[in-house]
Design a protein around this motif. Structure first.
Motif, short mmCIF file in Angstrom:
data_model
loop_
_atom_site.label_atom_id
_atom_site.label_comp_id
_atom_site.label_asym_id
_atom_site.label_seq_id
_atom_site.Cartn_x
_atom_site.Cartn_y
_atom_site.Cartn_z
N ALA A 45 2.77 109.69 57.28
CA ALA A 45 2.87 110.22 55.91
C ALA A 45 1.85 111.26 55.57
O ALA A 45 2.34 112.37 54.90
CB ALA A 45 3.08 109.11 54.89
N ALA A 46 0.51 111.13 56.15
CA ALA A 46 -0.50 112.00 55.74
C ALA A 46 -0.21 113.43 56.42
O ALA A 46 -0.34 114.31 55.66
CB ALA A 46 -1.60 111.30 56.07
N GLN A 47 0.22 113.21 57.61
CA GLN A 47 0.49 114.45 58.29
C GLN A 47 1.43 115.26 57.64
O GLN A 47 1.65 116.60 57.55
CB GLN A 47 0.86 114.00 59.93
N LEU A 48 2.59 114.55 57.31
CA LEU A 48 3.84 115.29 56.65
C LEU A 48 3.27 116.01 55.36
O LEU A 48 3.81 117.10 54.91
CB LEU A 48 4.93 114.31 56.45
N LEU A 49 2.38 115.18 54.62
CA LEU A 49 2.10 115.84 53.19
C LEU A 49 1.12 116.87 53.72
O LEU A 49 0.58 117.69 52.70
CB LEU A 49 1.42 114.68 52.51
N ASN A 50 0.60 116.89 54.70
CA ASN A 50 -0.58 118.01 55.12
C ASN A 50 -1.89 117.64 54.48
O ASN A 50 -2.66 118.65 53.99
CB ASN A 50 -0.11 119.27 54.66
N ILE A 51 -2.16 116.37 54.32
CA ILE A 51 -3.57 115.74 53.67
C ILE A 51 -4.19 115.05 54.61
O ILE A 51 -3.63 113.97 55.26
CB ILE A 51 -3.29 115.01 52.34
N ALA A 52 -5.45 114.98 54.66
CA ALA A 52 -6.26 114.20 55.74
C ALA A 52 -6.17 112.95 55.21
O ALA A 52 -6.32 112.56 53.89
CB ALA A 52 -7.67 114.68 55.64
N PRO A 53 -6.21 112.02 56.15
CA PRO A 53 -6.16 110.34 55.75
C PRO A 53 -7.19 110.15 54.78
O PRO A 53 -6.81 109.16 53.73
CB PRO A 53 -6.32 109.73 57.35
N GLU A 54 -8.33 110.40 54.81
CA GLU A 54 -9.48 109.89 54.10
C GLU A 54 -9.18 110.63 52.55
O GLU A 54 -9.84 110.17 51.81
CB GLU A 54 -10.82 110.44 54.39
N ASN A 55 -8.30 111.62 52.32
CA ASN A 55 -8.08 112.15 51.13
C ASN A 55 -6.64 111.42 50.61
O ASN A 55 -6.15 111.98 49.79
CB ASN A 55 -7.90 113.49 50.99
N SER A 68 7.67 113.29 50.97
CA SER A 68 8.00 112.92 52.40
C SER A 68 8.12 111.54 52.31
O SER A 68 7.56 110.71 51.40
CB SER A 68 6.76 113.06 53.20
N ILE A 69 9.14 111.08 53.05
CA ILE A 69 9.61 109.60 53.43
C ILE A 69 9.42 109.24 54.77
O ILE A 69 9.95 109.83 55.92
CB ILE A 69 11.11 109.53 53.17
N VAL A 70 8.63 108.23 54.96
CA VAL A 70 8.54 107.74 56.32
C VAL A 70 8.78 106.33 56.34
O VAL A 70 8.23 105.50 55.31
CB VAL A 70 6.93 107.74 56.86
N ASP A 71 9.87 105.88 57.22
CA ASP A 71 10.28 104.30 56.88
C ASP A 71 10.40 103.84 58.39
O ASP A 71 9.78 104.22 59.17
CB ASP A 71 11.47 104.40 56.20
N GLY A 72 10.92 102.55 58.37
CA GLY A 72 11.16 101.79 59.71
C GLY A 72 11.89 102.57 60.88
O GLY A 72 11.75 102.31 61.99
N ASN A 73 12.50 103.61 60.46
CA ASN A 73 13.26 104.29 61.50
C ASN A 73 12.20 105.51 62.12
O ASN A 73 12.64 106.00 63.19
CB ASN A 73 14.52 104.93 61.00
N ASP A 74 11.29 105.74 61.50
CA ASP A 74 10.22 106.80 62.01
C ASP A 74 9.27 106.27 62.95
O ASP A 74 8.25 107.06 63.19
CB ASP A 74 9.83 107.58 60.96
N VAL A 75 8.77 104.99 62.77
CA VAL A 75 7.62 104.53 63.39
C VAL A 75 8.01 103.61 64.78
O VAL A 75 9.26 103.21 64.89
CB VAL A 75 6.69 103.83 62.38
#
Ligand code: BG6
Ligand code: MG
Length: 218
Positions: free
Chosen positions: A154-164, A134-141
């Motif tokens: 990015a965590a959401q796109l990877l489907n991983i909880a932030p604490e992981n 996944s790529i999250v950059d200045g155009n996405d935020v």
């Protein structure tokens, strides 16, 4: 199998573009009669283009029109694009490919979390784009670091909880963003500047596969 989310900043972590941002901002600041030092540059690392120009103008006590603001933003980017035009894989920072490849062999999800609107171009130019799930950059935020938005998406796109998730960052603002997101922050650079990170390494040559394995299994 344990899966963690590994999120990489781009500028100053994967490629040495931090020096080009510095040169372009310095030229722009000086052109409007504002001094620009390495210490000030440190405070711009990880910060969006708009926020960076706002800070430079505030430091120089300058007020300009909206039109001028847009013109200066465009000028800075033109200058920066001239620097990165000739970039190739030789400008990837030491041992970054080794770490990316190791994560791949361990089936770990990998994302980019960058403030730059030029991130995709640069990844393509240095031939690393295919390494990222996944790529999250200045155009996405909509909110710049130290806001955690970029890493949370990015965590959401990877489907991983932030604490992981584990974030590699060279900027003060980026480490702060990772900490606010409750992710493990790994500073890449000077420990005297990135003391708020969970771990700090001078560069990726100091990060062993064993250390990465420990992060996966912690
Ligand atoms: C960050 C850099 O990654 O991206 C900053 O650390 C830069 O120095 C910011 O200003 C925005 O980049 P760009 O390419 O969109 O101007
Ligand atoms: Mg950076």
């Amino acid at each position: 199998m344990i899966r963690k989310g590994f999120i990489f900043d781009l500028d100053g972590v994967i490629v040495d573009t931090a020096k080009y941002h510095f040169l372009a901002w310095k030229k722009l600041a000086n052109s409007i009669g504002v001094d620009f030092t390495e210490v000030q540059n440190e405070r711009l690392k990880g910060i969006s283009r708009v926020k960076s120009l706002e800070k430079i103008l505030a430091w120089g006590n300058k007020e300009i029109s909206e039109t001028q603001f847009s013109q200066l933003m465009a000028l800075k980017n033109e200058d920066y694009l001239n620097y990165i035009e000739h970039m190739d894989a030789s400008e990837i920072l030491p041992d970054v490919p080794r770490v990316l490849n190791f994560l791949k062999t361990q089936n770990q999800p990998i994302a980019l979390g960058s403030a730059s609107k030029n991130a995709r171009t640069i990844l393509e130019q240095v031939n690393l784009k295919s390494h990222f799930d996944s790529i999250v950059d200045g155009n996405d935020v909509s909110k710049a670091k130290p806001d955690p938005e970029v890493f949370l998406i990015a965590a959401q796109l990877l489907n991983i909880a932030p604490e992981n998730c584990i974030v590699f960052e060279d900027s003060v603002a980026g480490v702060e963003a990772a900490n606010v997101a409750k992710m493990i922050s790994i500073g890449i650079g000077d420990a005297s500047i990135l003391g708020h990170a969970d771990y700090v390494f001078k560069d990726f040559t100091q990060i062993s596969n064993q250390f990465i394995n420990n992060l996966i299994n912690r």
